[in-house]
Scaffold this motif. Structure first.
Motif, PDB file in Angstrom:
ATOM      1  N   LEU A  17       1.706 -15.885  13.336  1.00 16.82           N
ATOM      2  CA  LEU A  17       1.783 -15.236  12.028  1.00 16.82           C
ATOM      3  C   LEU A  17       0.401 -15.144  11.389  1.00 16.82           C
ATOM      4  N   MET A  18      -0.347 -16.242  11.413  1.00 16.55           N
ATOM      5  CA  MET A  18      -1.659 -16.257  10.776  1.00 16.55           C
ATOM      6  C   MET A  18      -2.616 -15.283  11.458  1.00 16.55           C
ATOM      7  N   LEU A  34      -1.706 -12.441  12.990  1.00 12.57           N
ATOM      8  CA  LEU A  34      -1.289 -11.101  12.585  1.00 12.57           C
ATOM      9  C   LEU A  34      -1.718 -10.795  11.155  1.00 12.57           C
ATOM     10  N   TYR A  35      -1.663 -11.812  10.307  1.00  6.03           N
ATOM     11  CA  TYR A  35      -1.939 -11.626   8.883  1.00  6.03           C
ATOM     12  C   TYR A  35      -3.423 -11.492   8.589  1.00  6.03           C
ATOM     13  N   TYR A  36      -4.242 -12.394   9.146  1.00  3.41           N
ATOM     14  CA  TYR A  36      -5.648 -12.434   8.782  1.00  3.41           C
ATOM     15  C   TYR A  36      -6.557 -11.703   9.758  1.00  3.41           C
ATOM     16  N   GLU A  37      -6.205 -11.676  11.035  1.00  3.54           N
ATOM     17  CA  GLU A  37      -7.059 -11.007  12.013  1.00  3.54           C
ATOM     18  C   GLU A  37      -6.686  -9.527  12.153  1.00  3.54           C
ATOM     19  N   GLN A  38      -5.376  -9.260  12.286  1.00  2.97           N
ATOM     20  CA  GLN A  38      -4.943  -7.872  12.443  1.00  2.97           C
ATOM     21  C   GLN A  38      -4.596  -7.214  11.112  1.00  2.97           C
ATOM     22  N   GLU A  39      -4.548  -8.018  10.030  1.00  2.00           N
ATOM     23  CA  GLU A  39      -4.348  -7.537   8.671  1.00  2.00           C
ATOM     24  C   GLU A  39      -3.045  -6.750   8.496  1.00  2.00           C
ATOM     25  N   LEU A  40      -1.989  -7.226   9.166  1.00  2.00           N
ATOM     26  CA  LEU A  40      -0.671  -6.634   8.949  1.00  2.00           C
ATOM     27  C   LEU A  40      -0.087  -7.188   7.654  1.00  2.00           C
ATOM     28  N   ASN A  41       0.772  -6.396   6.986  1.00  2.00           N
ATOM     29  CA  ASN A  41       1.437  -6.923   5.804  1.00  2.00           C
ATOM     30  C   ASN A  41       2.686  -7.689   6.226  1.00  2.00           C
ATOM     31  N   LEU A  42       3.363  -8.321   5.256  1.00  2.00           N
ATOM     32  CA  LEU A  42       4.496  -9.185   5.588  1.00  2.00           C
ATOM     33  C   LEU A  42       5.625  -8.418   6.264  1.00  2.00           C
ATOM     34  N   LYS A  43       5.881  -7.207   5.809  1.00  2.00           N
ATOM     35  CA  LYS A  43       6.951  -6.392   6.404  1.00  2.00           C
ATOM     36  C   LYS A  43       6.643  -6.078   7.863  1.00  2.00           C
ATOM     37  N   GLU A  44       5.391  -5.715   8.137  1.00  2.00           N
ATOM     38  CA  GLU A  44       4.989  -5.389   9.504  1.00  2.00           C
ATOM     39  C   GLU A  44       5.060  -6.621  10.404  1.00  2.00           C
ATOM     40  N   ILE A  45       4.656  -7.764   9.872  1.00  2.00           N
ATOM     41  CA  ILE A  45       4.732  -9.001  10.653  1.00  2.00           C
ATOM     42  C   ILE A  45       6.187  -9.337  10.962  1.00  2.00           C
ATOM     43  N   GLY A  46       7.068  -9.141   9.976  1.00  2.00           N
ATOM     44  CA  GLY A  46       8.487  -9.387  10.197  1.00  2.00           C
ATOM     45  C   GLY A  46       9.033  -8.554  11.335  1.00  2.00           C
ATOM     46  N   SER A  63      10.477 -10.216  14.543  1.00  2.00           N
ATOM     47  CA  SER A  63      11.936 -10.080  14.472  1.00  2.00           C
ATOM     48  C   SER A  63      12.564 -11.033  13.453  1.00  2.00           C
ATOM     49  N   VAL A  64      11.927 -11.133  12.281  1.00  2.00           N
ATOM     50  CA  VAL A  64      12.468 -11.919  11.176  1.00  2.00           C
ATOM     51  C   VAL A  64      12.330 -11.089   9.911  1.00  2.00           C
ATOM     52  N   THR A  65      12.969 -11.538   8.832  1.00  2.00           N
ATOM     53  CA  THR A  65      12.898 -10.810   7.578  1.00  2.00           C
ATOM     54  C   THR A  65      11.538 -11.008   6.910  1.00  2.00           C
ATOM     55  N   GLU A  66      11.218 -10.124   5.978  1.00  2.00           N
ATOM     56  CA  GLU A  66       9.969 -10.237   5.235  1.00  2.00           C
ATOM     57  C   GLU A  66       9.935 -11.539   4.437  1.00  2.00           C
ATOM     58  N   SER A  67      11.088 -11.929   3.864  1.00  2.00           N
ATOM     59  CA  SER A  67      11.129 -13.169   3.085  1.00  2.00           C
ATOM     60  C   SER A  67      10.886 -14.385   3.976  1.00  2.00           C
ATOM     61  N   ARG A  68      11.372 -14.318   5.214  1.00  3.31           N
ATOM     62  CA  ARG A  68      11.143 -15.424   6.157  1.00  3.31           C
ATOM     63  C   ARG A  68       9.660 -15.524   6.510  1.00  3.31           C
ATOM     64  N   VAL A  69       8.995 -14.388   6.673  1.00  6.70           N
ATOM     65  CA  VAL A  69       7.560 -14.391   6.932  1.00  6.70           C
ATOM     66  C   VAL A  69       6.818 -15.042   5.770  1.00  6.70           C
ATOM     67  N   SER A  70       7.226 -14.712   4.550  1.00  2.00           N
ATOM     68  CA  SER A  70       6.604 -15.292   3.364  1.00  2.00           C
ATOM     69  C   SER A  70       6.751 -16.808   3.356  1.00  2.00           C
ATOM     70  N   GLN A  71       7.944 -17.303   3.702  1.00  2.00           N
ATOM     71  CA  GLN A  71       8.185 -18.749   3.771  1.00  2.00           C
ATOM     72  C   GLN A  71       7.283 -19.398   4.815  1.00  2.00           C
TER      73      GLN A  71
END
Length: 244
Positions: free
Chosen positions: A195-196, A198-210, A214-222
């Motif tokens: 996750l980290m 995808l978020y910081y190196e590839q700069e995807l947003n939470l929805k894209e990471i989800g 294969s998880v929800t955006e809220s789960r990514v946030s958690q």
């Protein structure tokens, strides 16, 4: 009214030309912040940075205006976030409690604790723990209060910037800090490490990471809130032990 040298005319041209850059940067930053942060506030701050850049820019500086303006816009937005103190104190306290629970469990278990183990340590059921992580969306890896505070306060970053006390940014770019941060990320459970990246190196947003995971955006946030807490807990431990 335009000055004879055309300075005002050039300034207005640059502001109009790069206004969309401000909006783009503001929304990119907003995507990584809690819903309580207003994009309009970030855009307004960014526009002030753009105005400042346009007023001070000289063609003979040797840097393209876009590069120069990007730095000024980003700095103005980050100043706005710091001044607004957008993460409530009670949220920071909750995350400090999570960090302490994780640190304690890491020492006793000799490994990264599971979510259920952290929840039990906090005397919460798993649903309440997940809700806490959701409420703490926007938890940061670094706060200004982490540096140069009193003896009773949390100032764990001082160790990493001990030779750069007048320049916090350069201190955080030091070899020791970067190595400690790398080790802290490497120690994360695999999915949080992914996750980290995808978020910081590839700069995807939470929805894209989800979508990728294969998880929800809220789960990514958690998971992000928890990963940041794990990293901070590990960095605090390295305050005493030093990098491996």
């Amino acid at each position: 009214m335009y000055k004879a040298d055309g300075k005002t005319d050039q300034k207005e041209t640059l502001v109009h030309q790069y206004a969309d850059l401000v909006k783009k940067m503001a929304y990119q930053i907003k995507a990584k912040l809690p819903a309580s942060v207003e994009a309009d506030d970030l855009i307004q701050a960014g526009m002030m940075g753009l105005l400042d850049a346009a007023g001070k820019y000289q063609d003979n500086q040797g840097a393209q205006f876009k590069t120069y303006a990007t730095q000024r816009i980003h700095g103005a937005i980050m100043d706005e976030l710091r001044n607004a103190d957008w993460l409530p104190r009670n949220v920071r306290k909750q995350m400090r409690d999570v960090e302490k629970a994780i640190a304690s469990l890491q020492q006793s278990l000799g490994r990264a604790p599971s979510e259920s183990e952290v929840a039990k340590k906090l005397k919460l059921d798993i649903a309440d723990y997940f809700q806490m992580l959701t409420d703490c969306s926007g938890h940061q890896l670094i706060y200004f209060e982490d540096v140069h505070k009193g003896e009773e306060e949390d100032h764990f970053l001082d160790r990493f910037i001990q030779n750069n006390k007048s320049d916090v940014i350069n201190g955080l770019l030091s070899k020791d800090f970067k190595e400690a941060l790398k080790q802290s990320i490497d120690a994360l459970p695999e999915r949080e490490k992914m996750l980290m990246g995808l978020y910081y190196e590839q700069e995807l947003n939470l929805k894209e990471i989800g979508a990728v995971m294969s998880v929800t955006e809220s789960r990514v946030s958690q998971m992000h809130s928890q990963a940041v807490a794990r990293i901070r807990a590990t960095l605090k431990e390295k305050l005493w032990t030093g990098p491996a």
